[in-house]
Design an enzyme around this catalytic site. Structure first.
Site, short mmCIF file in Angstrom:
data_model
loop_
_atom_site.label_atom_id
_atom_site.label_comp_id
_atom_site.label_asym_id
_atom_site.label_seq_id
_atom_site.Cartn_x
_atom_site.Cartn_y
_atom_site.Cartn_z
N HIS A 1 29.86 -5.64 -13.38
CA HIS A 1 28.80 -5.88 -12.40
C HIS A 1 27.50 -6.24 -13.09
CE1 HIS A 1 25.87 -4.69 -9.19
NE2 HIS A 1 26.82 -5.14 -8.40
N ASP B 1 22.02 -1.27 -14.70
CA ASP B 1 23.30 -1.54 -14.02
C ASP B 1 24.42 -0.88 -14.81
OD1 ASP B 1 25.40 -3.15 -12.50
OD2 ASP B 1 23.56 -4.06 -11.74
N SER C 1 23.38 -7.16 -4.24
CA SER C 1 23.34 -7.06 -5.70
C SER C 1 23.17 -8.42 -6.34
CB SER C 1 24.62 -6.42 -6.23
OG SER C 1 24.67 -5.05 -6.00
#
Length: 878
Positions: free
Chosen positions: A406, A355, A587
């Protein structure tokens, strides 16, 4: 995906070439005389450049009925309705998430209330006993806002007057109340959340028992003129009636605060209008507490004071763990608490998170990480000063796509620390996270960099020249984009055959088209559901979907806790700025599945990816949703942690102990003001048998009907409410479900009248060209029953990103803390619009971005929330 047929597309690129042609003139025969020189040909103007083709973009931004806005924010573009007094209090619904703004005169950004001030916002609301009111103060480092609860006669019943970012109260009894937000200092946005929060938010000092008229104070160690400064401070404190009762130089001292008689506030004169509120408190003990806390607030503002705090009364008690867990509705939805009775994971079951990297300093990730790597090759996108390196730290910087970390949010869902008394908990909190940075500061990367990260995590040769001491057992890929790549397919097949499980997000385009890497053979493709186990509107579908998991939906508040129904996990903005935020998307669903597989491997390490595929196709890891069997909407169904762990134990040749346990799909059903029917599923979360004996309601306006149940009474029930004949107000009831093993009580909340107008204030819609930091165009709109229509005309062909938000503090920046924000299709990972023709269906929600602060006492004072940071989404002044 587990298996699918690929259709390879041929991409043909046409290039146009313009060829320049020239010629020469010819002469007649030779006449023997002089040859005349032809007159020069006058130059011709170049042909006009073709007018670029332009198109129109239009659509609707929507707010939900669970959201409201302060009726007199600082944004002058909206129509202001005063709510500055009890008599003009603004009516709001319950539950609600409300964004607002208050300021003292002369503070805050230029706007409606800059000079005159907007010190008080009053809200009239029907509340239920035990509900909580939580206020998040956005600009708490530069301003201070307080929270008061009053009866309808204007008497203060309770208060929270901290100096930090959270103020919270608990409702004592059912009834009508006035909520007052007060600007003690400066100007700030705020979020007001009202609902059943299960005491999940941080508690305020006012909720603890303190010794009245005492404070624990420590002076700063001054470099020069120490004695003179101490004498000045001592004289100042004596004037205020604050004297040293115990302690000594260089350490915290116990200070005695002079009691102010009723109607007087001699040492609180510096508190300004805040001191006036003391006259509204009739209860002597409550007023003593208020005087004490206000005096402490004043002490905290003195630069000579390092800290000032109450002298708390302490008793022996159990410290509750993971304060944010009650807001993680997504875990009971997949029967995770029952799975934890068997395992919380294993340090040997490592999940690699490929990520944006990680914020390793987050207090809820301490002890949860193993060494990872940074494979972002492009130095410009890396923003860390170099190319690939052993440090997977997420610098959290960049342009309009930077929305926190994220990778930290995804990693926290996998394995945030559990039972550490702070924050949230991960699915497999006994397992470990291997942070792999392959996406740069703009949350994008290349297929090659991602491949190197996957190779490293799987222990295969890669560009780092090294491999981890122990390979990952699971690799989570909450990313997507690009066409089919044979090189990537070959790699994922190799990783799959090497014994590493691959899990990927199915994508947020609401499309049936395959999204890679989720659609590759050997990769488990994860779609998303919301809090009602319905397919999330953004989630991709189609033949490549294998399984679904909670991805959330930040628009509604189905469980009535006053917060959006996104997935709550760790987040932050780099450095020491850590928090917890609600995000939604596939996600967020993928790490739920990765965590569940880590739980399976903890009880049965010998399981191979092929074994897990087989169990999935047999329905042993999921609750079937949609049409029976596998379908293109839910795959094989919603992941069920308890079933998956039991299946792993049975695959090892063991028989799990019978532990039947009745659970429900929700602990609270919120009908708000508009809904009349909601589904409730009763299921057995353990092994063994149980029978449902009774399902009853506690109120005549609440009905329960059988929808689809089996012989044991497990399955789907429809819960409906009838508002006919009921007076306006907020009502609560219970659905009681009894079984041969255990009983359940599901709380029901319903409102009659007093509907919110689904309003978040004026919404500004910004159109960005791909990669641009400044908006290409801007539109604005006011709410029409929660809808905001926008149109962009004369837009050239190209790729664009569309982001919308409010600007309640009028600082010309949307999407700041306390303001609504949204993007097409999802805020977490917006997608680009490839504009080649008129587009009229750009519809997406706009929601308040709620980031809960770090709840650890030793960290909160030195950290700052992500949503306190200046936004780069600048709008133009109209």
């Amino acid at each position: 995906m587990l298996m699918h047929c690929l259709k390879r597309a041929t991409l043909i690129t046409l290039s146009a070439f313009v060829v320049a042609c020239g010629g020469g003139g010819g002469g007649g025969g030779d006449t023997g005389g002089p040859v005349a020189t032809p007159a020069p040909t006058p130059p011709t103007d170049p042909p006009p450049a073709p007018t670029p083709e332009v198109f129109q973009i239009s659509g609707i931004v929507t707010a939900s009925g669970s959201q409201a806005v302060d009726s007199d924010t600082n944004d002058p573009a909206g129509v202001a309705v005063s709510n500055d007094s009890i008599s003009s209090a603004q009516f709001i619904s319950n539950p609600v998430t409300l964004g607002g703004y208050v300021n003292q005169p002369g503070t805050g950004a230029a706007g409606r209330s800059r000079f005159s001030g907007d010190t008080d916002d009053y809200f009239r609301v029907e509340l239920l006993a035990g509900q909580r009111i939580t206020m998040l103060v956005t600009d708490f480092l530069q301003a201070d806002a307080d929270l008061y609860l009053l009866d309808t006669a204007g008497r203060i019943l309770d208060f929270s007057i901290e100096t930090g970012e959270v103020e919270t109260l608990t409702v004592p009894t059912d009834g009508s109340y006035i909520i007052n937000v007060f600007a003690f200092r400066g100007g700030t946005n705020y979020i007001l959340a009202v609902g059943d929060q299960a005491a999940a938010a941080s508690r305020s000092a006012a909720e603890f028992e303190i010794v009245p008229f005492q404070s624990v104070v420590k002076y700063r160690q001054s470099v020069s003129d120490k004695q003179s400064k101490r004498d000045t401070l001592r004289s100042k404190l004596q004037t205020m009636g604050i004297l040293t009762a115990a302690g000594g130089p260089g350490r915290a001292n116990l200070m005695a605060i002079k009691r102010a008689r009723r109607g007087e506030a001699e040492y609180l004169a510096q508190a300004g209008t805040a001191a006036d509120k003391l006259a509204q408190i009739e209860n002597e003990q409550l007023r003593a507490k208020a005087q004490t806390l206000l005096a402490i607030k004043l002490l905290q503002q003195d630069p000579a004071v390092e800290f000032a705090e109450p002298n708390y009364k302490v008793r022996a008690m159990a410290t509750p763990n993971d304060e944010g867990y009650p807001l993680q509705w997504h875990y009971p939805l997949i029967d995770l608490p029952q799975a934890w009775d068997t395992t919380t994971g294993s340090e040997q079951a490592i999940v690699a998170v490929v990520d944006t990297g990680i914020l390793s300093g987050h207090p809820d990730l301490q002890g949860q990480l193993v060494n990872g790597y940074d494979f972002v090759r492009d130095i410009g996108n890396a923003r860390d000063g170099n190319g690939i390196d052993p440090n997977p730290e997420d610098p959290v910087s960049g342009g309009i796509a930077a929305r926190g970390s994220h990778g930290t949010h995804v990693g926290g869902t996998v394995a945030a620390a559990g039972n550490n008394s702070i924050g949230v908990v991960g699915v497999a909190y006994g397992s470990r996270i291997m942070p792999m940075r392959a996406l740069g500061s703009d949350q994008s990367g290349t297929s090659y960099d991602i491949a190197q990260a996957v190779r490293f995590a799987a222990g295969l040769p890669n560009d780092s020249g090294t491999v981890p001491a122990q390979s990952a057992s699971v690799i989570n890929l909450s990313l997507g984009g690009g066409f089919f790549s044979q090189a990537s397919q070959n790699l994922y097949q190799q990783v799959y055959e090497s014994g590493v499980v691959l899990v990927a997000a199915a994508g947020n385009e609401a499309s049936r088209s395959p999204s890679y890497p989720a659609a590759y053979n050997g990769v488990i493709s994860v779609g998303a559901v919301d809090a009602l186990r319905r397919r999330a509107s953004y989630s991709n579908t189609g033949p490549s979907i294998d399984i679904t998991a909670p991805g959330g939906d930040n628009t509604p508040d189905i469980n009535g806790d006053g917060f959006p129904d996104g997935v709550l996990s760790t987040n932050g903005s780099g450095g020491n700025q850590f928090d917890y935020s609600f995000l939604s998307g596939t996600s967020m669903s993928a790490p739920h599945v990765s965590g569940v597989i880590a739980l399976m491997l903890a009880v049965n390490p010998s399981l191979s990816p092929q074994d897990i595929d087989a169990l999935l196709m047999q329905g042993q890891l999921t609750e079937d949703l949609g049409v029976p069997g596998r379908d293109d909407e839910f795959g094989y169904g919603l992941v069920n942690a308890q079933k998956a762990v039991v299946a792993a134990i049975e695959a090892a040749g063991s028989s799990p102990v019978d532990n039947p346990f009745l659970t429900a799909s929700a602990s609270t059903l919120n009908f708000s003001t508009g809904l009349t029917s909601l589904d409730l599923e009763l299921r057995n979360a353990g092994a063994g048998e149980l029978d449902v004996l009774t399902v009853t309601s506690s109120e005549p306006w609440l009905a329960i009907e059988v929808a689809d149940i089996d012989a044991s009474g497990l399955g789907l029930y429809q819960v409906t409410v009838d508002r006919e004949g009921l007076e306006n107000g907020v009502y609560s009831a219970n659905v009681a479900a009894g079984s041969t093993v255990n009983d359940l009580n599901i709380r029901v909340i319903m409102s009659v009248g007093g509907s919110n107008a689904a309003d978040v204030g004026v919404v500004y819609v910004l159109l960005f060209e791909q990669g641009a930091d400044e908006a290409f165009a801007q539109a604005s709109a006011s709410s029409n029953n929660g809808s905001y229509r926008f149109t962009f005309n004369d837009v050239p062909a190209g790729q664009y990103e569309i982001i919308a938000g409010s600007d309640t503090d009028n600082d010309l920046s949307i999407c700041d803390g306390g303001e609504a924000c949204g993007a097409w299709l999802t805020f977490d990972q917006p997608i680009l619009l490839n504009l080649e023709e008129d587009v009229s269906d750009i519809n997406f929600p706009v929601i308040y971005q709620v980031a809960l602060p770090n709840v650890s006492d030793d960290v909160t004072a030195t950290t700052r929330r992500l949503d306190s940071q200046p936004s780069q989404l600048e709008r133009r002044r109209n």
